[in-house]
Design a protein around this motif. Structure first.
Motif, short mmCIF file in Angstrom:
data_model
loop_
_atom_site.label_atom_id
_atom_site.label_comp_id
_atom_site.label_asym_id
_atom_site.label_seq_id
_atom_site.Cartn_x
_atom_site.Cartn_y
_atom_site.Cartn_z
N THR A 168 0.84 -1.20 0.00
CA THR A 168 0.00 0.00 0.00
C THR A 168 0.87 1.25 0.00
N LEU A 169 1.91 1.26 0.83
CA LEU A 169 2.80 2.43 0.87
C LEU A 169 3.49 2.64 -0.48
N GLU A 170 3.91 1.55 -1.11
CA GLU A 170 4.53 1.67 -2.43
C GLU A 170 3.58 2.34 -3.42
N GLN A 171 2.31 1.95 -3.38
CA GLN A 171 1.31 2.55 -4.27
C GLN A 171 1.03 4.00 -3.89
N ILE A 172 1.00 4.30 -2.61
CA ILE A 172 0.78 5.68 -2.16
C ILE A 172 1.88 6.58 -2.71
N ARG A 173 3.13 6.13 -2.62
CA ARG A 173 4.27 6.94 -3.06
C ARG A 173 4.27 7.17 -4.57
N ARG A 174 3.51 6.38 -5.30
CA ARG A 174 3.40 6.57 -6.76
C ARG A 174 2.32 7.59 -7.15
N LEU A 175 1.47 7.95 -6.19
CA LEU A 175 0.41 8.91 -6.48
C LEU A 175 0.99 10.32 -6.56
N PRO A 176 0.48 11.13 -7.50
CA PRO A 176 0.92 12.52 -7.55
C PRO A 176 0.57 13.22 -6.23
N ASP A 177 1.45 14.04 -5.76
CA ASP A 177 1.25 14.85 -4.56
C ASP A 177 1.15 14.05 -3.26
N ALA A 178 1.50 12.76 -3.28
CA ALA A 178 1.41 11.96 -2.05
C ALA A 178 2.79 11.63 -1.49
N ASN A 179 3.83 12.04 -2.17
CA ASN A 179 5.19 11.70 -1.74
C ASN A 179 5.58 12.33 -0.41
N ASP A 180 5.02 13.48 -0.09
CA ASP A 180 5.41 14.20 1.12
C ASP A 180 4.48 13.94 2.31
N ILE A 181 3.46 13.12 2.13
CA ILE A 181 2.55 12.83 3.24
C ILE A 181 3.25 11.88 4.21
N PRO A 182 3.38 12.27 5.48
CA PRO A 182 3.99 11.36 6.45
C PRO A 182 3.12 10.11 6.63
N VAL A 183 3.76 8.95 6.62
CA VAL A 183 3.07 7.68 6.79
C VAL A 183 3.74 6.93 7.95
N TYR A 184 2.94 6.57 8.94
CA TYR A 184 3.43 5.78 10.07
C TYR A 184 2.77 4.41 10.02
N PHE A 185 3.60 3.37 10.04
CA PHE A 185 3.07 2.02 10.11
C PHE A 185 2.60 1.73 11.52
N LEU A 186 1.50 0.99 11.60
CA LEU A 186 0.95 0.51 12.86
C LEU A 186 1.11 -1.00 12.87
N THR A 187 1.60 -1.55 13.97
CA THR A 187 1.74 -3.00 14.03
C THR A 187 1.70 -3.51 15.45
N ALA A 188 1.23 -4.74 15.58
CA ALA A 188 1.30 -5.46 16.85
C ALA A 188 2.38 -6.53 16.75
N ALA A 189 2.97 -6.66 15.56
CA ALA A 189 3.99 -7.69 15.31
C ALA A 189 5.25 -7.41 16.13
N GLN A 190 5.92 -8.47 16.51
CA GLN A 190 7.16 -8.36 17.26
C GLN A 190 8.33 -8.74 16.35
N ASP A 191 8.48 -8.03 15.26
CA ASP A 191 9.54 -8.29 14.27
C ASP A 191 10.59 -7.20 14.42
N ARG A 192 11.79 -7.57 14.83
CA ARG A 192 12.81 -6.55 15.10
C ARG A 192 13.33 -5.88 13.84
N TYR A 193 13.08 -6.44 12.68
CA TYR A 193 13.54 -5.83 11.43
C TYR A 193 12.44 -5.04 10.72
N LEU A 194 11.27 -5.05 11.29
CA LEU A 194 10.12 -4.40 10.67
C LEU A 194 10.33 -2.90 10.50
#
Length: 156
Positions: free
Chosen positions: A93-119
Motif C-alpha cells: 500500500t505504501l509503495e502505491q501511495i508513493r506513486r500517487l501525484p502529490d502523495a510523496n510528502d505525506i507522512p506515513v506511520y506504520f501501525l503494528t502489533a507484530a514483534q519483528d525486530r527488522y520491521l
C-alpha cells in the motif's frame, strides 16, 4: 461503483469532531486530516475516536485500494497504515501511495502489533516516517500528529 463498502458502510467515514470529551474546539485550520488504513474496523474506530479527542479529523479506510482512492481525491495530512492486512499489505500500500501525484510528502506511520525486530528498518526503507507499536498510547499518537503539542510529526 456505488460508493458503498461490502458491509453496507460508506467507502470512507469522515468524522469532523472538533469538540469531544472536554478537549475543547480547535480552529479548523489547525485540524489535521488523518487517514487510518486498517482492516480491523474496531481498531480503526478506536484510533478515530482518539484523533477526534485530540481535535483532528479522522478518515477511515479498511483496505489499501480504498485508501488509494481516498488519497487521490482528498490528500490527508498524515497516514496511519496497518502493516499486516490481507490482500495489499502495508508495504505494498505504501509503495502505491508513493506513486500517487502529490502523495510523496505525506507522512506515513506504520501501525503494528507484530514483534519483528527488522520491521522498522523495512518500513523506513519503504518510505515510512516511522513505526508505532499497538496498542498506541495517546501521548505517542499526539507526538506524530501535525500541529501537536511539540509542533512536529515525530514518534516518541
Amino acid at each position: 461503483m456505488d460508493g458503498q463498502a461490502s458491509v453496507g458502510r460508506p467507502r470512507w467515514l469522515i468524522r469532523p469532531l472538533v469538540a469531544f470529551a472536554g478537549g475543547g474546539a480547535r480552529e479548523a485550520a489547525s485540524m489535521a486530516q488523518v487517514l487510518i488504513i486498517d482492516d480491523q474496523v474496531n481498531s480503526a474506530r478506536m484510533l478515530s475516536a482518539a484523533l477526534a479527542m485530540l481535535g483532528h479529523q479522522p478518515i477511515e479506510a479498511y483496505h489499501g485500494q480504498q485508501a488509494l482512492e481516498i488519497i487521490s481525491h482528498d490528500g490527508p495530512d498524515l497516514i496511519l497504515l496497518d502493516y499486516m492486512m490481507p490482500g495489499m499489505n502495508g508495504l505494498e500500500t505504501l509503495e502505491q501511495i508513493r506513486r500517487l501525484p502529490d502523495a510523496n510528502d505525506i507522512p506515513v506511520y506504520f501501525l503494528t502489533a507484530a514483534q519483528d525486530r527488522y520491521l522498522e528498518e523495512r518500513a523506513l526503507r519503504a518510505g515510512a516516517s516511522g513505526l508505532l507499536t499497538k496498542p498506541i498510547s495517546m501521548k505517542t499518537l499526539e507526538s506524530v500528529l501535525p500541529n501537536g503539542s511539540n509542533g512536529s510529526a515525530k514518534a516518541s
